[in-house]
Write an enzyme that holds these catalytic residues in place. Structure first.
Site, mmCIF file in Angstrom:
data_model
loop_
_atom_site.group_PDB
_atom_site.id
_atom_site.type_symbol
_atom_site.label_atom_id
_atom_site.label_comp_id
_atom_site.label_asym_id
_atom_site.label_seq_id
_atom_site.Cartn_x
_atom_site.Cartn_y
_atom_site.Cartn_z
ATOM 1 N N ASN A 124 0.859 -1.184 0.000
ATOM 2 C CA ASN A 124 0.000 0.000 0.000
ATOM 3 C C ASN A 124 0.896 1.235 0.000
ATOM 4 O O ASN A 124 1.498 1.563 1.018
ATOM 5 C CB ASN A 124 -0.898 -0.016 1.249
ATOM 6 C CG ASN A 124 -1.717 1.263 1.384
ATOM 7 O OD1 ASN A 124 -1.771 2.082 0.463
ATOM 8 N ND2 ASN A 124 -2.360 1.428 2.536
ATOM 9 N N TRP A 125 0.965 1.882 -1.154
ATOM 10 C CA TRP A 125 1.873 3.034 -1.288
ATOM 11 C C TRP A 125 1.341 4.272 -0.572
ATOM 12 O O TRP A 125 2.063 5.255 -0.422
ATOM 13 C CB TRP A 125 2.085 3.367 -2.754
ATOM 14 C CG TRP A 125 2.835 2.337 -3.531
ATOM 15 C CD1 TRP A 125 3.388 1.174 -3.041
ATOM 16 C CD2 TRP A 125 3.126 2.354 -4.935
ATOM 17 N NE1 TRP A 125 4.000 0.486 -4.056
ATOM 18 C CE2 TRP A 125 3.850 1.186 -5.226
ATOM 19 C CE3 TRP A 125 2.833 3.241 -5.971
ATOM 20 C CZ2 TRP A 125 4.293 0.893 -6.512
ATOM 21 C CZ3 TRP A 125 3.272 2.958 -7.247
ATOM 22 C CH2 TRP A 125 3.993 1.790 -7.516
ATOM 23 N N LYS A 126 0.052 4.245 -0.208
ATOM 24 C CA LYS A 126 -0.576 5.437 0.391
ATOM 25 C C LYS A 126 -0.349 6.640 -0.536
ATOM 26 O O LYS A 126 -0.249 6.461 -1.741
ATOM 27 C CB LYS A 126 -0.061 5.646 1.816
ATOM 28 C CG LYS A 126 -0.166 4.364 2.651
ATOM 29 C CD LYS A 126 0.014 4.564 4.108
ATOM 30 C CE LYS A 126 -0.133 3.216 4.814
ATOM 31 N NZ LYS A 126 -0.063 3.312 6.262
ATOM 32 N N HIS A 147 -9.506 0.863 5.226
ATOM 33 C CA HIS A 147 -8.194 1.107 5.857
ATOM 34 C C HIS A 147 -8.390 2.039 7.049
ATOM 35 O O HIS A 147 -9.228 2.937 7.017
ATOM 36 C CB HIS A 147 -7.234 1.723 4.835
ATOM 37 C CG HIS A 147 -5.825 1.728 5.326
ATOM 38 N ND1 HIS A 147 -5.366 2.677 6.214
ATOM 39 C CD2 HIS A 147 -4.783 0.891 5.083
ATOM 40 C CE1 HIS A 147 -4.087 2.418 6.491
ATOM 41 N NE2 HIS A 147 -3.713 1.336 5.818
ATOM 42 N N GLU A 159 -6.820 4.486 8.035
ATOM 43 C CA GLU A 159 -6.690 5.923 7.736
ATOM 44 C C GLU A 159 -7.976 6.457 7.128
ATOM 45 O O GLU A 159 -8.343 7.613 7.347
ATOM 46 C CB GLU A 159 -5.472 6.148 6.828
ATOM 47 C CG GLU A 159 -4.172 5.943 7.606
ATOM 48 C CD GLU A 159 -3.005 5.412 6.798
ATOM 49 O OE1 GLU A 159 -3.024 5.497 5.558
ATOM 50 O OE2 GLU A 159 -2.050 4.895 7.434
ATOM 51 N N GLU A 216 -4.811 -4.879 10.711
ATOM 52 C CA GLU A 216 -3.808 -3.825 10.863
ATOM 53 C C GLU A 216 -4.069 -3.075 12.167
ATOM 54 O O GLU A 216 -4.883 -2.134 12.193
ATOM 55 C CB GLU A 216 -3.884 -2.840 9.695
ATOM 56 C CG GLU A 216 -3.591 -3.461 8.347
ATOM 57 C CD GLU A 216 -3.077 -2.427 7.345
ATOM 58 O OE1 GLU A 216 -1.959 -2.608 6.875
ATOM 59 O OE2 GLU A 216 -3.784 -1.451 7.067
ATOM 60 N N GLY A 257 2.909 2.485 10.664
ATOM 61 C CA GLY A 257 3.834 3.599 10.489
ATOM 62 C C GLY A 257 4.573 3.988 11.759
ATOM 63 O O GLY A 257 5.189 5.051 11.821
ATOM 64 N N SER A 295 3.900 -1.957 10.214
ATOM 65 C CA SER A 295 5.362 -1.998 10.358
ATOM 66 C C SER A 295 5.973 -3.345 9.976
ATOM 67 O O SER A 295 6.920 -3.809 10.615
ATOM 68 C CB SER A 295 5.775 -1.577 11.776
ATOM 69 O OG SER A 295 5.371 -0.236 12.030
ATOM 70 N N GLY A 340 3.048 -1.082 4.197
ATOM 71 C CA GLY A 340 3.020 0.343 3.853
ATOM 72 C C GLY A 340 4.414 0.828 3.505
ATOM 73 O O GLY A 340 4.899 0.607 2.392
ATOM 74 N N GLY A 341 5.067 1.464 4.468
ATOM 75 C CA GLY A 341 6.362 2.099 4.233
ATOM 76 C C GLY A 341 7.370 1.226 3.497
ATOM 77 O O GLY A 341 8.032 1.690 2.553
HETATM 78 P P1 13P Z 1 3.290 0.501 7.555
HETATM 79 O O1 13P Z 1 3.809 -0.778 6.947
HETATM 80 O O2 13P Z 1 3.995 1.724 7.022
HETATM 81 O O3 13P Z 1 3.229 0.434 9.027
HETATM 82 O O4 13P Z 1 1.773 0.656 7.034
HETATM 83 C C1 13P Z 1 0.886 -0.395 7.186
HETATM 84 C C2 13P Z 1 -0.352 -0.084 6.430
HETATM 85 O O5 13P Z 1 -1.143 0.745 6.834
HETATM 86 C C3 13P Z 1 -0.572 -0.782 5.160
HETATM 87 O O6 13P Z 1 -1.874 -0.589 4.706
#
Ligand code: 13P
Length: 253
Positions: free
Chosen positions: A9-11, A95, A97, A167, A173, A212, A233-234
């Site tokens: 997930n590149w966000k 998600h 967020e 998650e 993050g 993470s 994510g990251g």
């Molecule tokens: P991180 O891997 O950056 O913690 O993000 C997880 C995430 O929200 C993937 O959708």
């Protein structure tokens, strides 16, 4: 046996040039014969580029969100049929967020699942508790509410066509990953919840862990019996690290 999956997930990161370079690198590193599914979730505007670049690869492309309505006067929204039209196969729904910053509630998320499934997209339904909820020992109650909303609206058969990502909000993050045991406990709970409606579907549904996930912790997380892969994510913004996470999933047994 459930086929492992790693989703990136590149966000809201990158640029056209940076994201294209990332995909070029990723295509070289993610081996087509690894017995896993891999997908990247790019920002909407870069989806056509991603679909074009990955046409002949084993990597699927998905969107990070979708509208609950099918078409009409919904300025700024993107319909499931439009995603399908340009070649997306997957979509993230619910998600944390989206839940936190855009006030998406369980009812809206359940409707988005309906639309995505009706359009032939594979949803990744995201669930997870906040730190406050975990500390108040409400984790299972929160996860049950989030899963039950979709079970009630869509029925257990919907879970044979979607993927669930656990998650924990406190792990996203933050660099504070859930321990493999913490992830396993919640995954087992989710599987049990779905199995309570249909044991066969509960046994088959793929459950990804997100929060993470890094190359350094992926193998331990993926070694748990109910952790079928990761939503990253990251670390998905770095081709080498993401490919290492994919390799860890491919080695899962
Ligand atoms: P991180 O891997 O950056 O913690 O993000 C997880 C995430 O929200 C993937 O959708």
């Amino acid at each position: 046996m459930r086929r492992p999956m790693v989703a990136g997930n590149w966000k809201m990161h990158g640029s056209r040039a940076a994201n294209s370079a990332l995909l070029t690198d990723l295509e070289l590193r993610v081996k087509a014969d690894w017995p896993i599914d891999v997908a990247v979730f790019a920002p909407f505007v870069y989806l056509p580029d991603a679909v074009r670049m990955l046409t002949d690869s084993s990597i699927a492309v998905g969107a990070q969100n979708v509208c609950a309505e099918t078409s009409g006067a919904f300025t700024g929204e993107v319909a499931a049929a439009m995603l399908k039209d340009i070649g997306c196969s997957h979509v993230l729904i619910g998600h944390s967020e989206r839940r936190a910053w855009y006030h998406e509630d369980d009812a809206l998320i359940a409707r988005k699942i309906i639309v995505a499934l009706a359009t032939g997209l594979t949803p990744i339904l995201c669930v997870g508790e906040t730190l406050q909820e975990r500390e108040a020992e409400k984790t299972e109650a929160v996860i049950a509410r989030q899963i039950d909303a979709v079970l009630k609206t869509n029925g257990a058969p919907a879970f044979s066509r979607l993927i669930v990502a656990y998650e924990p909000v406190w792990a996203i993050g933050t660099g504070r990953t859930a321990t493999p045991d913490q992830a396993q406990a919640v995954h087992q709970f989710i599987r049990g919840r779905i199995s309570g409606q249909d044991a066969n579907i509960g046994g088959q549904v793929r459950l990804l862990y997100g929060g993470s996930v890094k190359a350094g912790n992926a193998a331990d997380l993926f070694s748990m019996p109910d952790v079928d892969g990761g939503l990253v994510g990251g670390a998905s913004l770095n081709a080498e690290e993401f490919a290492d996470i994919c390799a860890a999933a491919a080695a899962r047994h």
